[in-house]
Design an enzyme around this catalytic site. Structure first.
Site, PDB file in Angstrom:
ATOM      1  N   GLU A 205     -80.713   4.831  69.758  1.00 57.49           N
ATOM      2  CA  GLU A 205     -79.555   4.153  70.333  1.00 57.49           C
ATOM      3  C   GLU A 205     -78.582   3.634  69.283  1.00 57.49           C
ATOM      4  O   GLU A 205     -77.722   2.804  69.573  1.00 57.49           O
ATOM      5  CB  GLU A 205     -80.030   3.027  71.253  1.00 57.49           C
ATOM      6  CG  GLU A 205     -80.857   3.584  72.410  1.00 57.49           C
ATOM      7  CD  GLU A 205     -81.324   2.528  73.383  1.00 57.49           C
ATOM      8  OE1 GLU A 205     -81.089   1.333  73.125  1.00 57.49           O
ATOM      9  OE2 GLU A 205     -81.920   2.892  74.405  1.00 57.49           O
ATOM     10  N   LYS A 340     -79.653   1.439  85.854  1.00 55.26           N
ATOM     11  CA  LYS A 340     -79.623   2.766  85.249  1.00 55.26           C
ATOM     12  C   LYS A 340     -79.480   3.790  86.369  1.00 55.26           C
ATOM     13  O   LYS A 340     -80.358   3.909  87.226  1.00 55.26           O
ATOM     14  CB  LYS A 340     -80.908   3.031  84.456  1.00 55.26           C
ATOM     15  CG  LYS A 340     -81.067   2.152  83.225  1.00 55.26           C
ATOM     16  CD  LYS A 340     -82.421   2.398  82.559  1.00 55.26           C
ATOM     17  CE  LYS A 340     -82.556   1.636  81.254  1.00 55.26           C
ATOM     18  NZ  LYS A 340     -83.919   1.772  80.671  1.00 55.26           N
TER      19      LYS A 340
END
Length: 430
Positions: A205, A340
């Site tokens: 990330e 999500k």
């Protein structure tokens, strides 16, 4: 009218070089929509199913040709002729077509790709930005970025147990300035790591993944970077952690085993007390997945101890699912939900989950996955729903920066959209 004329799908690659699904929707009016589906590394047990081929001869078994085939051969014939403006109807049809509670038949990656591509085609038809189409007149707030500057756990190969150590720039009055704060701290952090002889390679990330001696050392180094950048911890910038406790929960022992603490095994209550100590020492405002997704008693204790003081985010716990969230609300577990899109699989269900959270005074944090792409849907979603927070990685890797850059564009378009900073955490009492 924007009736669906054809739906195309293909196998493309995500930020880890693994296959994922891209879907394109074409309408009779000429309106067009495209979406790429992300993929997670640490996934919740109750997430909608991401369909993989399992053919070891292709992409080590991670191919998505079956999901692509499902879009073209199963979904397309059923949706041809429907208007892309009928999002709720389309999503209901997709769910019915799959016929399973977890979308394991057609695959959530196939279904979500179609759901989002239809929505984007609708926005294109109406000549609206995606956030305008989804949010209508509601988009009025820019989100606080939760920037993952040190990676550990399943997102990196190092000795840090906790998966993410984040900075939350709450002091500025605009998203643009918040992003600048975060970028400056990220670069100062890199300099400090180099000075300490530590590597500045990054994890999935975009955060650094140094080999540190403890989880607490990560917090200390980040504080040093904040101060080095000229900002005040606990005023300009707060800290957040995604513990991802399910990843180090030992089901046999029913304990949490922290490798960085000499493999010490913690009970749920002991781990909560460990968090209490960290919160008392550092300006931590958010902890995500502090306990295992099935440890509801532990979560209740965590909420009783820290729920008025900091944001307690359920990711694996709630998996963007209204049934799971309703259970949490009823039992007063957590006070925030991570959103999500691919955990649930359709845009409609995602919006329903966000609405449920807000009605219960839970905050909603819009989130990326560790396997991302250039798709910027979540940036628009954060603004469309006034979520107030977005979690989309650090200040490196184009797959992460794409979302931040889209938010900069949106802020310019909205002109007067406020950045609420600390007021975003409206449900904290202390």
């Amino acid at each position: 009218m924007p009736y669906i004329e054809s739906i195309l799908a293909r196998e493309v690659l995500d930020s880890r070089g693994n296959p994922t699904v891209e879907v394109e929707v074409y309408t009779e009016s000429g309106a067009f929509g495209r979406a790429i589906v992300p993929s997670g590394a640490s996934t919740g047990q109750y997430e909608a199913v991401e369909l993989r081929d399992g053919d070891a001869q292709r992409f080590l078994g991670k191919g998505v040709l079956q999901a692509v085939k499902n879009v073209i051969e199963v979904i397309q014939p059923e949706l041809e002729g429907y208007s892309v403006l009928e999002q709720t109807l389309i999503d209901k049809l997709l769910i019915k077509l799959d016929g399973t509670p977890n979308k394991s038949n057609l695959g959530a990656n196939a279904i979500l790709g179609v759901s989002l591509a239809c929505a984007k085609a609708a926005a294109n038809y109406l000549n609206l930005e995606f956030y305008q189409y989804v949010g209508g007149v509601l988009p009025k707030q820019m989100p606080v970025p939760m920037m993952n500057v040190i990676n550990g756990g399943a997102h990196a190969s190092n000795s840090v147990d906790f998966q993410e150590f984040m900075i939350l720039p709450t002091g500025p009055t605009s998203f643009k300035e918040a992003l600048r704060y975060g970028a400056e701290v990220f670069h100062h952090l890199g300099k400090i790591l180099k000075q300490k002889g530590l590597p500045t390679t990054v994890g999935d990330e975009g955060g650094y993944a140094p080999d540190l001696n403890s989880n607490e050392e990560a917090l200390q180094i980040i504080l040093e970077a904040i101060k080095s950048a000229g900002y005040e911890p606990g005023k300009d910038i707060f800290l957040g952690m995604d513990v991802a406790a399910s990843e180090f929960y030992d089901k046999k022992l029913q304990k949490y085993v922290l490798a960085s603490e000499n493999n010490k095994a913690f009970s749920s209550q002991e781990l909560v007390h460990y968090y209490e100590t960290l919160v008392s020492k550092y300006p931590i405002i958010s902890i995500e997945d502090g306990l295992d997704e099935n440890d509801w008693d532990g979560w209740k204790y965590l909420t009783q101890k820290l729920g008025n003081q900091i944001q307690l985010v359920g990711d694996d716990l709630f998996v963007t699912n209204t049934q799971k969230l309703a259970q949490g609300i009823e039992n007063k577990i957590g006070n925030s939900i991570l959103i999500k899109l691919n955990q649930i699989g359709t845009l409609t269900e995602t919006l329903e989950t966000i609405e449920m959270a807000k009605k219960a005074s839970y905050t909603a944090v819009i989130s990326h996955r560790s396997g991302e792409t250039e798709d910027t849907t979540i940036a628009d979603l954060a603004v469309a729903t006034n979520a107030g927070q977005i979690k989309t990685g650090s200040c490196s890797r184009t797959d992460r920066m794409a979302k931040y850059n889209q938010l900069l564009r949106i802020e310019d378009q909205l002109v007067e959209a406020p950045f609420l900073g600390l007021k975003t955490f409206y449900n904290l009492k202390k």
